[in-house]
Design an enzyme around this catalytic site. Structure first.
Site, PDB file in Angstrom:
ATOM      1  N   HIS A 153       0.865  -1.183   0.000  1.00 28.46           N
ATOM      2  CA  HIS A 153       0.000   0.000   0.000  1.00 28.46           C
ATOM      3  C   HIS A 153       0.904   1.236   0.000  1.00 28.46           C
ATOM      4  O   HIS A 153       2.019   1.189   0.517  1.00 28.46           O
ATOM      5  CB  HIS A 153      -0.830  -0.050   1.284  1.00 28.46           C
ATOM      6  CG  HIS A 153      -1.903   0.968   1.412  1.00 28.46           C
ATOM      7  ND1 HIS A 153      -1.656   2.257   1.802  1.00 28.46           N
ATOM      8  CD2 HIS A 153      -3.243   0.890   1.218  1.00 28.46           C
ATOM      9  CE1 HIS A 153      -2.797   2.938   1.857  1.00 28.46           C
ATOM     10  NE2 HIS A 153      -3.779   2.119   1.500  1.00 28.46           N
TER      11      HIS A 153
ATOM     12  N   ASP B 247       2.948  -4.746   7.922  1.00 24.44           N
ATOM     13  CA  ASP B 247       1.709  -3.979   7.804  1.00 24.44           C
ATOM     14  C   ASP B 247       0.539  -4.955   7.964  1.00 24.44           C
ATOM     15  O   ASP B 247       0.252  -5.748   7.069  1.00 24.44           O
ATOM     16  CB  ASP B 247       1.700  -3.300   6.422  1.00 24.44           C
ATOM     17  CG  ASP B 247       0.382  -2.600   6.124  1.00 24.44           C
ATOM     18  OD1 ASP B 247      -0.570  -2.751   6.906  1.00 24.44           O
ATOM     19  OD2 ASP B 247       0.313  -1.923   5.076  1.00 24.44           O
TER      20      ASP B 247
ATOM     21  N   GLN C 197      -4.657  -5.302   6.862  1.00 21.47           N
ATOM     22  CA  GLN C 197      -5.690  -6.185   6.302  1.00 21.47           C
ATOM     23  C   GLN C 197      -5.641  -7.579   6.910  1.00 21.47           C
ATOM     24  O   GLN C 197      -6.260  -8.502   6.380  1.00 21.47           O
ATOM     25  CB  GLN C 197      -5.511  -6.311   4.772  1.00 21.47           C
ATOM     26  CG  GLN C 197      -5.658  -5.015   4.015  1.00 21.47           C
ATOM     27  CD  GLN C 197      -7.092  -4.473   4.040  1.00 21.47           C
ATOM     28  OE1 GLN C 197      -8.044  -5.202   4.337  1.00 21.47           O
ATOM     29  NE2 GLN C 197      -7.245  -3.201   3.738  1.00 21.47           N
TER      30      GLN C 197
ATOM     31  N   LYS D  55     -10.411  -0.618  10.500  1.00 25.26           N
ATOM     32  CA  LYS D  55     -10.598  -1.780   9.627  1.00 25.26           C
ATOM     33  C   LYS D  55     -10.972  -3.021  10.438  1.00 25.26           C
ATOM     34  O   LYS D  55     -11.185  -4.092   9.893  1.00 25.26           O
ATOM     35  CB  LYS D  55      -9.333  -2.033   8.818  1.00 25.26           C
ATOM     36  CG  LYS D  55      -9.086  -0.930   7.770  1.00 25.26           C
ATOM     37  CD  LYS D  55      -7.847  -1.205   6.966  1.00 25.26           C
ATOM     38  CE  LYS D  55      -7.340   0.023   6.242  1.00 25.26           C
ATOM     39  NZ  LYS D  55      -8.049   0.291   4.986  1.00 25.26           N
TER      40      LYS D  55
ATOM     41  N   CYS E 262      -4.811   2.528  -3.591  1.00 28.16           N
ATOM     42  CA  CYS E 262      -3.529   2.971  -3.000  1.00 28.16           C
ATOM     43  C   CYS E 262      -2.402   1.971  -3.243  1.00 28.16           C
ATOM     44  O   CYS E 262      -1.504   1.821  -2.405  1.00 28.16           O
ATOM     45  CB  CYS E 262      -3.649   3.256  -1.509  1.00 28.16           C
ATOM     46  SG  CYS E 262      -4.723   4.629  -1.138  1.00 28.16           S
TER      47      CYS E 262
HETATM   48  N1  PMP Z   1      -1.882  -0.807   4.513  1.00 34.63           N
HETATM   49  C1  PMP Z   1      -2.869  -1.525   3.969  1.00 34.63           C
HETATM   50  C2  PMP Z   1      -2.576  -2.911   3.488  1.00 34.63           C
HETATM   51  C3  PMP Z   1      -4.147  -0.969   3.872  1.00 34.63           C
HETATM   52  O1  PMP Z   1      -5.135  -1.678   3.329  1.00 34.63           O
HETATM   53  C4  PMP Z   1      -4.381   0.337   4.351  1.00 34.63           C
HETATM   54  C5  PMP Z   1      -5.755   0.984   4.248  1.00 34.63           C
HETATM   55  N2  PMP Z   1      -6.335   0.877   2.987  1.00 34.63           N
HETATM   56  C6  PMP Z   1      -3.323   1.036   4.910  1.00 34.63           C
HETATM   57  C7  PMP Z   1      -2.096   0.435   4.975  1.00 34.63           C
HETATM   58  C8  PMP Z   1      -3.488   2.418   5.448  1.00 34.63           C
HETATM   59  O2  PMP Z   1      -4.333   2.420   6.535  1.00 34.63           O
HETATM   60  P1  PMP Z   1      -4.894   3.777   7.172  1.00 34.63           P
HETATM   61  O3  PMP Z   1      -5.405   4.575   6.017  1.00 34.63           O
HETATM   62  O4  PMP Z   1      -5.948   3.331   8.098  1.00 34.63           O
HETATM   63  O5  PMP Z   1      -3.736   4.437   7.846  1.00 34.63           O
END
Ligand code: PMP
Length: 406
Positions: A123, A200, A203, A226, A364
């Site tokens: 991401h 990270d 998910q 999430k 993203c």
């Molecule tokens: N890493 C992953 C794999 C994600 O799916 C997301 C959210 N789409 C993020 C990081 C970023 O998370 P946040 O916007 O809640 O900081």
């Protein structure tokens, strides 16, 4: 234990809503999840009855909120099986956690010519913070390759590791491909060369059992929103030995021990990394959300979501011209696809009118989409409250949408 999905659905008030006079089918859970009544109740109750700034008050309300925040920290500790509660730092979310580690770590350990390793499926929030520090300190960002099925190329991973690499950052579960990475094996390989890892888990924690000690993660980060908790609260787990070594990231109240104009000393863990008034009610509500997940059973949730993903995958495969992006054997809750000759955005807009919320675009993960040479995908992502009946409705509507667009 299997999930009582009908009962679970009744606990999420938003799911009772209609959009465009159609029952809401919410398949955008990888972007954010909906909140159960117990979590909403905590927010309501704390703002109504208990709100007071934590850690500095001697009065009843402040003590109550302080205790509840520290209980929430303990709940997070237990949820991911961290060794100590002080290894849990509250942040605004995954993005802030990665930035905290990247900037603090780099200021101490990254020098010109060093390397930082990420993978092609990250991401943006696990790419850009590292790019920023690479630019600042003259380090190089190295990218581990993947295979077309959306799995990590482990030869590429091994080849990327060498004495110049100071940290490796990779996702546990891809938000676009759904791939579950073998984070334990990847961590072991990095540790064989004394390289720390940041994982990270944005998910992962809501879909699968996470044990940071078993993985042996040095840093593990995720977002509350999430996993059925409010926005604006998240977690940085760091091994005590690493958090002790890292300098503070932001300065301000709470993170200090003694302040004078000549010299300031810093608070102990985890407060050293929690400058300013934290989102303590968010943290308390996140504790409630994690308990909610634990009470339902993460294994039962995973089984239900795996069933949904398998069912949706089987059904979508019968659509003419469909190509699933991400076909790993080990996947979690995410079904991304493209359809020949049709822009994902058009599918998303028409599905929306039928009450179905999916996400379209690059989620993203633009470098990943560039690599697949696609402008975006349609992504349906599932949570514990979704049902096969919703997938049937989705497939019916998909057929209609495709007939309109073809
Ligand atoms: N890493 C992953 C794999 C994600 O799916 C997301 C959210 N789409 C993020 C990081 C970023 O998370 P946040 O916007 O809640 O900081």
């Amino acid at each position: 234990m299997s999930l009582n999905v009908a009962d679970i659905r009744r606990q999420f008030p938003i799911l009772e809503q209609q959009v465009y006079k159609k029952d809401l089918v919410y398949f955008d859970n990888a972007a954010t999840t909906q909140k159960p009544q117990v979590v909403i109740d905590v927010l309501d109750e704390y703002y109504k009855k208990y709100n007071a700034n934590i850690h500095r008050g001697v009065h009843f309300l402040s003590s109550h909120c302080t205790d509840a925040t520290e209980t929430a920290r303990k709940t997070v500790q237990d949820f991911i099986n961290a060794k100590h509660a002080h290894e849990i730092v509250f942040t605004r979310g995954t993005t802030e956690s990665v930035n905290l580690v990247a900037q603090s770590f780099a200021s101490e350990f990254i020098n010109e010519g060093d390397e930082i390793v990420v993978t092609r499926m990250e991401h943006h929030s696990n790419i850009v913070p590292w790019q920023l520090v690479c630019e600042k300190y003259g380090a190089k960002l190295k990218v581990v390759d993947i295979y077309p099925d959306g799995t990590i190329n482990m030869d590429s991973f091994k080849a990327a590791l060498n004495a110049k690499v100071k940290i490796v950052a990779f996702t546990h579960v891809s938000n676009t491909l759904g791939t579950i990475n073998d984070v334990q094996a990847m961590t072991r390989l990095a540790h064989n060369q004394d390289i720390p890892v940041l994982i990270d888990g944005a998910q992962a924690v809501q879909h699968t059992h996470v044990d940071v000690q078993e993985i042996d993660a040095d840093f593990y980060v995720f977002s509350g929103h999430k996993i059925y908790a409010p926005t604006g609260i998240g977690v940085l787990y760091g091994k005590e030995e690493w958090l002790e070594k890292l300098p503070p990231w932001q300065g301000g109240g709470e993170m200090i021990d003694q302040v004078s104009f000549e010299k300031t000393t810093f608070n102990e863990l985890p407060f050293k990394f929690e400058a300013g008034t934290p989102n303590y009610i968010g943290a308390i509500a996140m504790g409630e959300a994690l308990s909610y997940v634990s009470n339902n059973g993460i294994d039962a949730i995973k089984k239900h979501e795996d069933d949904l993903l398998n069912y949706a995958t089987e059904r979508i495969t019968t659509v003419d011209g469909v190509r699933i992006i991400g076909e790993a054997a080990q996947k979690s809750s995410v079904l991304s696809f493209v359809i020949d000759g049709i822009h994902p955005y058009d599918i998303g807009v028409l599905l929306d009118k039928t009450g179905i919320a999916v996400r379209t675009g690059n989620h993203c993960t633009q470098p990943l989409h560039d690599w697949y040479e696609i402008p975006g995908t349609v992504r349906a992502s599932f949570a514990m409250y979704n049902t096969k009946a919703e997938i049937d409705y989705f497939m019916d509507k998909m057929q209609q949408v495709l007939e309109m667009l073809k």
